[in-house]
Motif scaffolding. Structure first.
Motif, PDB file in Angstrom:
ATOM      1  N   ALA A  46       0.837  -1.201   0.000  1.00  0.00           N
ATOM      2  CA  ALA A  46       0.000   0.000   0.000  1.00  0.00           C
ATOM      3  C   ALA A  46       0.865   1.242   0.000  1.00  0.00           C
ATOM      4  N   ASP A  47       0.238   2.375  -0.394  1.00  0.00           N
ATOM      5  CA  ASP A  47       0.880   3.679  -0.334  1.00  0.00           C
ATOM      6  C   ASP A  47       0.128   4.551   0.659  1.00  0.00           C
ATOM      7  N   PHE A  48       0.882   5.379   1.378  1.00  0.00           N
ATOM      8  CA  PHE A  48       0.302   6.315   2.336  1.00  0.00           C
ATOM      9  C   PHE A  48       0.880   7.697   2.106  1.00  0.00           C
ATOM     10  N   LEU A  49       0.152   8.705   2.555  1.00  0.00           N
ATOM     11  CA  LEU A  49       0.645  10.070   2.599  1.00  0.00           C
ATOM     12  C   LEU A  49       0.739  10.457   4.066  1.00  0.00           C
ATOM     13  N   ILE A  50       1.968  10.736   4.538  1.00  0.00           N
ATOM     14  CA  ILE A  50       2.211  11.076   5.939  1.00  0.00           C
ATOM     15  C   ILE A  50       2.893  12.438   5.979  1.00  0.00           C
ATOM     16  N   ASP A  51       2.201  13.418   6.537  1.00  0.00           N
ATOM     17  CA  ASP A  51       2.753  14.779   6.585  1.00  0.00           C
ATOM     18  C   ASP A  51       3.206  15.254   5.215  1.00  0.00           C
ATOM     19  N   GLY A  52       2.420  14.933   4.202  1.00  0.00           N
ATOM     20  CA  GLY A  52       2.745  15.372   2.855  1.00  0.00           C
ATOM     21  C   GLY A  52       3.784  14.545   2.147  1.00  0.00           C
ATOM     22  N   ARG A  53       4.308  13.517   2.797  1.00  0.00           N
ATOM     23  CA  ARG A  53       5.324  12.663   2.191  1.00  0.00           C
ATOM     24  C   ARG A  53       4.704  11.348   1.759  1.00  0.00           C
ATOM     25  N   ALA A  54       4.875  10.980   0.489  1.00  0.00           N
ATOM     26  CA  ALA A  54       4.356   9.717  -0.026  1.00  0.00           C
ATOM     27  C   ALA A  54       5.295   8.591   0.382  1.00  0.00           C
ATOM     28  N   VAL A  55       4.728   7.530   0.964  1.00  0.00           N
ATOM     29  CA  VAL A  55       5.531   6.387   1.389  1.00  0.00           C
ATOM     30  C   VAL A  55       4.858   5.112   0.906  1.00  0.00           C
ATOM     31  N   HIS A  56       5.646   4.062   0.799  1.00  0.00           N
ATOM     32  CA  HIS A  56       5.153   2.764   0.322  1.00  0.00           C
ATOM     33  C   HIS A  56       5.625   1.682   1.280  1.00  0.00           C
ATOM     34  N   THR A  57       4.787   0.665   1.479  1.00  0.00           N
ATOM     35  CA  THR A  57       5.210  -0.464   2.305  1.00  0.00           C
ATOM     36  C   THR A  57       4.523  -1.741   1.869  1.00  0.00           C
ATOM     37  N   ALA A  58       5.209  -2.837   2.063  1.00  0.00           N
ATOM     38  CA  ALA A  58       4.579  -4.153   1.926  1.00  0.00           C
ATOM     39  C   ALA A  58       3.995  -4.534   3.278  1.00  0.00           C
ATOM     40  N   VAL A  59       2.998  -5.417   3.282  1.00  0.00           N
ATOM     41  CA  VAL A  59       2.389  -5.877   4.528  1.00  0.00           C
ATOM     42  C   VAL A  59       2.146  -7.380   4.445  1.00  0.00           C
ATOM     43  N   LYS A  60       2.180  -8.027   5.612  1.00  0.00           N
ATOM     44  CA  LYS A  60       1.871  -9.447   5.688  1.00  0.00           C
ATOM     45  C   LYS A  60       0.414  -9.696   6.044  1.00  0.00           C
ATOM     46  N   LEU A  61      -0.282  -8.644   6.425  1.00  0.00           N
ATOM     47  CA  LEU A  61      -1.680  -8.775   6.835  1.00  0.00           C
ATOM     48  C   LEU A  61      -2.567  -9.134   5.647  1.00  0.00           C
ATOM     49  N   GLU A  62      -3.664  -9.805   5.936  1.00  0.00           N
ATOM     50  CA  GLU A  62      -4.590 -10.236   4.903  1.00  0.00           C
ATOM     51  C   GLU A  62      -5.793  -9.295   4.854  1.00  0.00           C
ATOM     52  N   GLY A  63      -6.306  -9.049   3.660  1.00  0.00           N
ATOM     53  CA  GLY A  63      -7.534  -8.267   3.511  1.00  0.00           C
ATOM     54  C   GLY A  63      -7.267  -6.798   3.254  1.00  0.00           C
ATOM     55  N   VAL A  64      -7.961  -6.247   2.276  1.00  0.00           N
ATOM     56  CA  VAL A  64      -7.762  -4.848   1.916  1.00  0.00           C
ATOM     57  C   VAL A  64      -8.146  -3.921   3.065  1.00  0.00           C
ATOM     58  N   TYR A  65      -9.120  -4.355   3.894  1.00  0.00           N
ATOM     59  CA  TYR A  65      -9.567  -3.501   4.988  1.00  0.00           C
ATOM     60  C   TYR A  65      -8.458  -3.261   6.003  1.00  0.00           C
ATOM     61  N   ASN A  66      -7.505  -4.192   6.099  1.00  0.00           N
ATOM     62  CA  ASN A  66      -6.414  -4.008   7.052  1.00  0.00           C
ATOM     63  C   ASN A  66      -5.427  -2.944   6.601  1.00  0.00           C
ATOM     64  N   LEU A  67      -5.449  -2.566   5.343  1.00  0.00           N
ATOM     65  CA  LEU A  67      -4.605  -1.465   4.891  1.00  0.00           C
ATOM     66  C   LEU A  67      -5.124  -0.141   5.444  1.00  0.00           C
ATOM     67  N   PHE A  68      -6.442  -0.004   5.542  1.00  0.00           N
ATOM     68  CA  PHE A  68      -7.004   1.195   6.162  1.00  0.00           C
ATOM     69  C   PHE A  68      -6.731   1.171   7.670  1.00  0.00           C
ATOM     70  N   ASN A  69      -6.819  -0.008   8.271  1.00  0.00           N
ATOM     71  CA  ASN A  69      -6.458  -0.123   9.683  1.00  0.00           C
ATOM     72  C   ASN A  69      -4.997   0.263   9.910  1.00  0.00           C
ATOM     73  N   ALA A  70      -4.149  -0.025   8.926  1.00  0.00           N
ATOM     74  CA  ALA A  70      -2.738   0.343   9.049  1.00  0.00           C
ATOM     75  C   ALA A  70      -2.573   1.861   9.101  1.00  0.00           C
ATOM     76  N   ALA A  71      -3.385   2.586   8.337  1.00  0.00           N
ATOM     77  CA  ALA A  71      -3.338   4.051   8.404  1.00  0.00           C
ATOM     78  C   ALA A  71      -3.708   4.531   9.798  1.00  0.00           C
ATOM     79  N   ALA A  72      -4.716   3.889  10.397  1.00  0.00           N
ATOM     80  CA  ALA A  72      -5.119   4.232  11.761  1.00  0.00           C
ATOM     81  C   ALA A  72      -3.987   3.962  12.741  1.00  0.00           C
ATOM     82  N   ALA A  73      -3.324   2.830  12.592  1.00  0.00           N
ATOM     83  CA  ALA A  73      -2.229   2.480  13.498  1.00  0.00           C
ATOM     84  C   ALA A  73      -1.058   3.447  13.353  1.00  0.00           C
TER      85      ALA A  73
END
Length: 523
Positions: free
Chosen positions: A294-321
């Motif tokens: 997934a890709d995130f925007l943190i303080d205006g900076r675009a970042v990318h990460t791989a995840v081991k979690l399953e399910g697209v909904y957990n990518l939104f949970n990752a933003a919360a975390a």
């Protein structure tokens, strides 16, 4: 985290930080407190030996004999309590927050089993607290059920609260969705440091007006192009309504179609308001989702990460975390500064208030290290957990409300898999199973369902019949059904959708057939 690289805690002593942040002293402990850990550990040992009572049973006993144990034990933590609540995603998001904070150098206490009543937290404490009663941790990251979160904040004021979402869930306990929202609002009102809110859930976002003076507010959110892939409770339609819309030719995709589509990977603004005026700037924004990345925007900076979690909904949970960890790190800097500068004669309550007020909107976070920690988080037990049985990968998928079930069905396509659904209706599941009629099961039509079981197996089979989903076998003997399902067709991967108590029983039965990680719960 307070050093120059922003990744390790400052070397301020815990005792100094406890004084600066208002921790209680041993003088506040009743004289009988010395016996509580010993009694609790004895009950826990007997419970596990006899396989009776589950993970929360020792906590229930301790709550009765020493009601102040929970508050007294957590009061000494230098960085306080991070409370995570909401309808969907609590367990996995709590796991993410705890894992990232540990990677960044903090000693974290958490309740990892998903036993999210106050007695479950007490039980988890009993595994960590020595006979002295002093918890060796910097911060507690705790998942709390929406109703028990209110009970918790009556005893312990969290320094941080992460409020994820509000969906219809366990109507027999919570009533309608607005009542659940009122419960979570009381958590926001009790938080002393920072509240992290879901910008995309209007019922959650409005809590910003409820936080007390001096408490900060941060948001996590979605890029506008992704909002349709994560519908709110108000956006849900029944299967009948969706198919009627399709027949009418309006071109609107079903909920499962939306969840299975791969969003475009284009860059989008993180601050553009939508039609509802949700213009609040998110601290962390999910901008693109992919297959385990997934890709995130943190303080205006675009970042990318791989995840081991399953399910697209957990990518939104990752933003919360991520947003929550950044809030804790900002508090880390502020509290260390307070510990260094507050005079010795300053009252603890004054120091704590100064610390809360000093939270900065900018945190010198090592994003690379933070994302590396996120990439290593594995699924919580029963939340996409994969167990190898008889040559097949068996994936356990917890479902407990309409939106959670829909998102799981969309995230785990049935093609090439055998599917089982296990529905039970004990108190921990919610006794009212009417919510099954708000789930769109049409994605299962091409493959059918090999096995339906649990105490409400026949209700589930009837629901599938109405969606024209073929069911091969139905039976209420869950253990027998699990054995038959996982041993059939060796080598074929399998999905088991299950409610909470059925998931515990499924894991226990699988443990008789293969090695299953001990999640710390009774069997």
């Amino acid at each position: 985290m307070g050093e120059e690289n922003g990744s390790q805690p400052r070397e301020t002593s815990r005792e100094t930080q406890r004084e600066a942040l208002g921790g209680q002293s041993d003088a506040a402990r009743p004289w009988t407190a010395f016996a509580t850990p010993l009694i609790g550990k004895a009950v826990r040992g007997a419970s596990r030996l006899l396989r009776h009572g589950g993970s929360a049973f020792p906590g229930k006993i301790v709550e009765q004999i020493d009601p102040g144990f929970l508050a007294r034990t957590l009061a000494d933590l230098p960085y306080g309590v991070v409370l995570v609540s909401g309808t969907n995603g609590k367990t996995t998001t709590t796991r993410m927050v705890a894992s990232m904070l540990e990677t960044l150098g903090l000693k974290v206490f958490t309740n990892p089993t998903g036993s999210n009543f106050t007695r479950g937290v007490v039980s988890a404490l009993l595994t960590e607290v020595p006979l002295s009663g002093r918890l060796d941790a910097d911060v507690a990251v705790l998942e709390l059920d929406e109703a028990y979160a209110v009970k918790f904040v009556q005893q312990v004021k969290p320094r941080f609260a992460l409020l994820l979402n509000v969906m219809r869930d366990q109507l027999d306990r919570f009533g309608e969705i607005d009542n659940t929202a009122r419960l979570l609002e009381r958590v926001a009102e009790a938080t002393t440091g920072t509240v992290v809110l879901n910008r995309e859930d209007p019922r959650i976002a409005r809590f910003a007006s409820a936080v007390p003076e001096g408490t900060g507010v941060r948001y996590f959110g979605l890029a506008p192009e992704l909002r349709r892939f994560f519908p709110s409770d108000d956006d849900m339609q029944t299967t009948v309504a969706e198919e009627a819309a399709s027949v009418a030719g309006n071109g609107r995709p079903s909920a499962n179609d939306r969840a299975q589509q791969e969003p475009a990977g284009t860059s989008v603004s993180a601050e553009a308001p939508d039609a509802d005026g949700r213009e609040a700037t998110a601290d962390v924004t999910l901008t693109r989702v992919g297959n385990h990345e997934a890709d995130f925007l943190i303080d205006g900076r675009a970042v990318h990460t791989a995840v081991k979690l399953e399910g697209v909904y957990n990518l939104f949970n990752a933003a919360a975390a991520l947003a929550t960890v950044r809030a804790v790190m900002a508090q880390d800097i502020a509290s260390a500064q307070v510990a260094e500068t507050v005079p010795a004669e300053t009252m603890p309550g004054q120091a704590s208030h100064a610390s809360d007020a000093a939270i900065s909107d900018e945190s010198p976070v090592d994003h690379d290290r933070l994302l590396a920690a996120l990439a290593e988080v594995t699924p919580a037990f029963g939340r996409g957990e994969t167990i190898a049985v008889n040559g097949s990968d068996v994936q356990l998928l917890l479902v407990k409300n309409p939106m959670g079930f829909r998102l799981s069905l969309g995230s785990f396509p049935p093609d090439g898999h055998d599917t089982m659904i296990a529905i039970c209706d004990l108190y921990a599941d919610g006794r009212d199973m009417s919510w099954l009629w708000d789930v769109d099961f049409t994605s299962l039509r091409p493959t059918g369902v090999a096995m339906v079981s649990g105490t409400r197996a026949w209700d589930m089979a009837l629901r599938l019949e109405y969606d024209q989903v073929r069911v091969e076998q139905t039976g209420t003997d869950l253990e027998a059904a699990v054995r038959q399902f996982v041993t059939a067709r060796p080598g074929v991967p399998k999905h088991i959708y299950c409610t909470y108590t059925s998931m515990l029983r499924v894991r226990a039965e699988l443990a008789k057939l293969t090695t299953v990680a001990d999640a710390g719960v009774g069997r």
